[in-house]
Motif scaffolding. Structure first.
Motif, PDB file in Angstrom:
ATOM      1  N   ILE A 108       5.345   2.970  -2.680  1.00  0.00           N
ATOM      2  CA  ILE A 108       4.681   4.173  -3.180  1.00  0.00           C
ATOM      3  C   ILE A 108       4.035   3.913  -4.539  1.00  0.00           C
ATOM      4  O   ILE A 108       4.593   3.183  -5.374  1.00  0.00           O
ATOM      5  CB  ILE A 108       5.682   5.356  -3.240  1.00  0.00           C
ATOM      6  CG1 ILE A 108       4.938   6.663  -3.526  1.00  0.00           C
ATOM      7  CG2 ILE A 108       6.786   5.127  -4.263  1.00  0.00           C
ATOM      8  CD1 ILE A 108       5.724   7.901  -3.128  1.00  0.00           C
ATOM      9  N   CYS A 109       2.869   4.493  -4.756  1.00  0.00           N
ATOM     10  CA  CYS A 109       2.184   4.272  -6.033  1.00  0.00           C
ATOM     11  C   CYS A 109       2.802   5.180  -7.104  1.00  0.00           C
ATOM     12  O   CYS A 109       3.501   6.142  -6.782  1.00  0.00           O
ATOM     13  CB  CYS A 109       0.685   4.549  -5.887  1.00  0.00           C
ATOM     14  SG  CYS A 109       0.277   6.292  -5.697  1.00  0.00           S
ATOM     15  N   ASN A 110       2.520   4.878  -8.342  1.00  0.00           N
ATOM     16  CA  ASN A 110       3.105   5.648  -9.436  1.00  0.00           C
ATOM     17  C   ASN A 110       2.696   7.116  -9.406  1.00  0.00           C
ATOM     18  O   ASN A 110       3.492   8.000  -9.708  1.00  0.00           O
ATOM     19  CB  ASN A 110       2.712   5.041 -10.781  1.00  0.00           C
ATOM     20  CG  ASN A 110       3.534   3.801 -11.070  1.00  0.00           C
ATOM     21  OD1 ASN A 110       4.647   3.657 -10.556  1.00  0.00           O
ATOM     22  ND2 ASN A 110       2.983   2.895 -11.858  1.00  0.00           N
ATOM     23  N   GLU A 111       1.437   7.350  -9.028  1.00  0.00           N
ATOM     24  CA  GLU A 111       0.940   8.737  -8.979  1.00  0.00           C
ATOM     25  C   GLU A 111       1.745   9.564  -7.990  1.00  0.00           C
ATOM     26  O   GLU A 111       2.169  10.681  -8.279  1.00  0.00           O
ATOM     27  CB  GLU A 111      -0.546   8.749  -8.595  1.00  0.00           C
ATOM     28  CG  GLU A 111      -1.455   8.192  -9.669  1.00  0.00           C
ATOM     29  CD  GLU A 111      -1.188   8.825 -11.026  1.00  0.00           C
ATOM     30  OE1 GLU A 111      -1.215  10.075 -11.096  1.00  0.00           O
ATOM     31  OE2 GLU A 111      -0.926   8.084 -12.001  1.00  0.00           O
ATOM     32  N   CYS A 112       1.941   9.010  -6.786  1.00  0.00           N
ATOM     33  CA  CYS A 112       2.687   9.745  -5.759  1.00  0.00           C
ATOM     34  C   CYS A 112       4.166   9.860  -6.138  1.00  0.00           C
ATOM     35  O   CYS A 112       4.808  10.869  -5.873  1.00  0.00           O
ATOM     36  CB  CYS A 112       2.530   9.080  -4.391  1.00  0.00           C
ATOM     37  SG  CYS A 112       0.870   9.294  -3.723  1.00  0.00           S
ATOM     38  N   TRP A 113       4.700   8.813  -6.742  1.00  0.00           N
ATOM     39  CA  TRP A 113       6.110   8.841  -7.164  1.00  0.00           C
ATOM     40  C   TRP A 113       6.338   9.996  -8.135  1.00  0.00           C
ATOM     41  O   TRP A 113       7.335  10.704  -8.067  1.00  0.00           O
ATOM     42  CB  TRP A 113       6.490   7.498  -7.799  1.00  0.00           C
ATOM     43  CG  TRP A 113       7.906   7.424  -8.292  1.00  0.00           C
ATOM     44  CD1 TRP A 113       8.328   7.554  -9.584  1.00  0.00           C
ATOM     45  CD2 TRP A 113       9.082   7.204  -7.502  1.00  0.00           C
ATOM     46  NE1 TRP A 113       9.697   7.425  -9.643  1.00  0.00           N
ATOM     47  CE2 TRP A 113      10.194   7.218  -8.391  1.00  0.00           C
ATOM     48  CE3 TRP A 113       9.329   7.004  -6.130  1.00  0.00           C
ATOM     49  CZ2 TRP A 113      11.509   7.028  -7.956  1.00  0.00           C
ATOM     50  CZ3 TRP A 113      10.643   6.808  -5.703  1.00  0.00           C
ATOM     51  CH2 TRP A 113      11.707   6.836  -6.609  1.00  0.00           C
ATOM     52  N   LEU A 139       0.869  -1.171   0.000  1.00  0.00           N
ATOM     53  CA  LEU A 139       0.000   0.000   0.000  1.00  0.00           C
ATOM     54  C   LEU A 139       0.909   1.224   0.000  1.00  0.00           C
ATOM     55  O   LEU A 139       1.934   1.238   0.676  1.00  0.00           O
ATOM     56  CB  LEU A 139      -0.890   0.029   1.250  1.00  0.00           C
ATOM     57  CG  LEU A 139      -2.011  -0.994   1.314  1.00  0.00           C
ATOM     58  CD1 LEU A 139      -2.877  -0.744   2.543  1.00  0.00           C
ATOM     59  CD2 LEU A 139      -2.874  -0.963   0.056  1.00  0.00           C
ATOM     60  N   CYS A 140       0.524   2.217  -0.763  1.00  0.00           N
ATOM     61  CA  CYS A 140       1.328   3.432  -0.857  1.00  0.00           C
ATOM     62  C   CYS A 140       1.423   4.112   0.520  1.00  0.00           C
ATOM     63  O   CYS A 140       0.409   4.313   1.179  1.00  0.00           O
ATOM     64  CB  CYS A 140       0.680   4.375  -1.868  1.00  0.00           C
ATOM     65  SG  CYS A 140       1.457   5.985  -1.968  1.00  0.00           S
ATOM     66  N   VAL A 141       2.638   4.472   0.951  1.00  0.00           N
ATOM     67  CA  VAL A 141       2.806   5.100   2.267  1.00  0.00           C
ATOM     68  C   VAL A 141       2.210   6.508   2.288  1.00  0.00           C
ATOM     69  O   VAL A 141       1.983   7.080   3.339  1.00  0.00           O
ATOM     70  CB  VAL A 141       4.285   5.188   2.710  1.00  0.00           C
ATOM     71  CG1 VAL A 141       4.891   3.817   2.890  1.00  0.00           C
ATOM     72  CG2 VAL A 141       5.115   6.037   1.768  1.00  0.00           C
ATOM     73  N   SER A 142       1.966   7.043   1.117  1.00  0.00           N
ATOM     74  CA  SER A 142       1.434   8.396   1.066  1.00  0.00           C
ATOM     75  C   SER A 142      -0.097   8.405   0.951  1.00  0.00           C
ATOM     76  O   SER A 142      -0.777   9.034   1.739  1.00  0.00           O
ATOM     77  CB  SER A 142       2.072   9.142  -0.109  1.00  0.00           C
ATOM     78  OG  SER A 142       1.598  10.460  -0.149  1.00  0.00           O
ATOM     79  N   CYS A 143      -0.653   7.681  -0.023  1.00  0.00           N
ATOM     80  CA  CYS A 143      -2.109   7.763  -0.250  1.00  0.00           C
ATOM     81  C   CYS A 143      -2.827   6.451   0.025  1.00  0.00           C
ATOM     82  O   CYS A 143      -4.043   6.369  -0.102  1.00  0.00           O
ATOM     83  CB  CYS A 143      -2.384   8.226  -1.669  1.00  0.00           C
ATOM     84  SG  CYS A 143      -2.068   6.947  -2.889  1.00  0.00           S
ATOM     85  N   GLU A 144      -2.061   5.414   0.370  1.00  0.00           N
ATOM     86  CA  GLU A 144      -2.612   4.091   0.710  1.00  0.00           C
ATOM     87  C   GLU A 144      -3.288   3.352  -0.446  1.00  0.00           C
ATOM     88  O   GLU A 144      -4.020   2.394  -0.229  1.00  0.00           O
ATOM     89  CB  GLU A 144      -3.549   4.198   1.929  1.00  0.00           C
ATOM     90  CG  GLU A 144      -2.786   4.682   3.150  1.00  0.00           C
ATOM     91  CD  GLU A 144      -3.622   4.713   4.418  1.00  0.00           C
ATOM     92  OE1 GLU A 144      -4.850   4.549   4.310  1.00  0.00           O
ATOM     93  OE2 GLU A 144      -3.041   4.901   5.483  1.00  0.00           O
TER      94      GLU A 144
HETATM   95 ZN    ZN Z   1       0.139   7.075  -3.519  1.00  0.00          ZN
END
Ligand code: ZN
Length: 225
Positions: A35-40, A20-25
């Protein structure tokens, strides 16, 4: 007992589950498991490296991302330092290593934690960045070449001269490594560079120990804020 079990589980989960993305889950792909691609994509890579360092001591500095509060990078660093997600350091270290490969270093030295802090935190985050860089470059990590001998208070909220004073005399070179280090080229790693007082201090004692050339690398640079 419960606490160490908790830490054990965290470490285990870090390598087994996560995703799960540490930023947006949002769920993440296997490539960057934290981290997901969007947040990256929202992370700001530093194009022009700031020259915060003492040029008599340090040859070059490289930071991967700009550090900004309340953004993805802060969440990444927090998860990496305080939630047991060591793999973040390794992955970011690999990214750094790819971009540094042109340079040459013999050894990678993580900024050490004081033994009391190491016990409290369970691991030194800078070591995992170093390991990631080592994987890509082949430069050897010397985990214990630098020692932190003073338990310094947190640098948060201190200005440059206060930070400088706070870390003055905090480090020494482990005697077992003096022979190896003399005449060598090293890369010092840290998670976030703010004023650079810590790394300048490490560089000072390494120069005194006869290190020929010093470079530094970090995941993020916060000095511009
Ligand atoms: Zn994310």
């Amino acid at each position: 007992m419960l606490r160490s079990l908790n830490n054990f589980l965290k470490t285990l989960l870090d390598f087994v589950l996560p995703d799960l993305c540490v930023s947006c889950e949002a769920p993440v792909e296997k490539k960057r498991r934290f981290i997901c691609n969007e947040c990256w994509k929202k992370l700001i890579m530093i194009q022009n490296q700031p020259e915060w360092y003492d040029r008599n001591l340090i040859r070059s500095s490289f930071s991967l991302f700009e550090f900004r509060e309340d953004t993805e990078i802060q969440k990444i660093i927090h998860a990496f330092k305080y939630s047991g997600m060591k793999s973040i350091g390794i992955i970011l270290g690999e990214e750094i290593g790819k971009l540094l490969k042109e340079k040459q270093a013999d050894y990678i030295l993580p900024v050490p934690l004081h033994i009391a802090k190491l016990r409290e935190r369970k691991y030194n985050q800078s070591l995992y960045i170093a390991k990631g860089i080592e994987k890509v470059t082949g430069w050897k990590v010397l985990e214990e070449a630098l020692k932190r001998i003073n338990y310094t208070k947190s640098q948060t909220g201190l200005n440059f001269s206060e930070r400088q004073k706070n870390v003055s005399g905090a480090f020494r070179v482990n005697k077992r490594y003096s022979e190896l280090l003399r005449g060598s080229s090293v890369l010092i790693t840290d998670d976030v560079i703010t004023t650079g007082a810590t790394i300048n201090e490490c560089a000072k004692i390494l120069k005194d120990a006869g290190v020929r050339e010093i470079h530094t690398a970090s995941c993020a640079f916060a000095g511009g804020n």
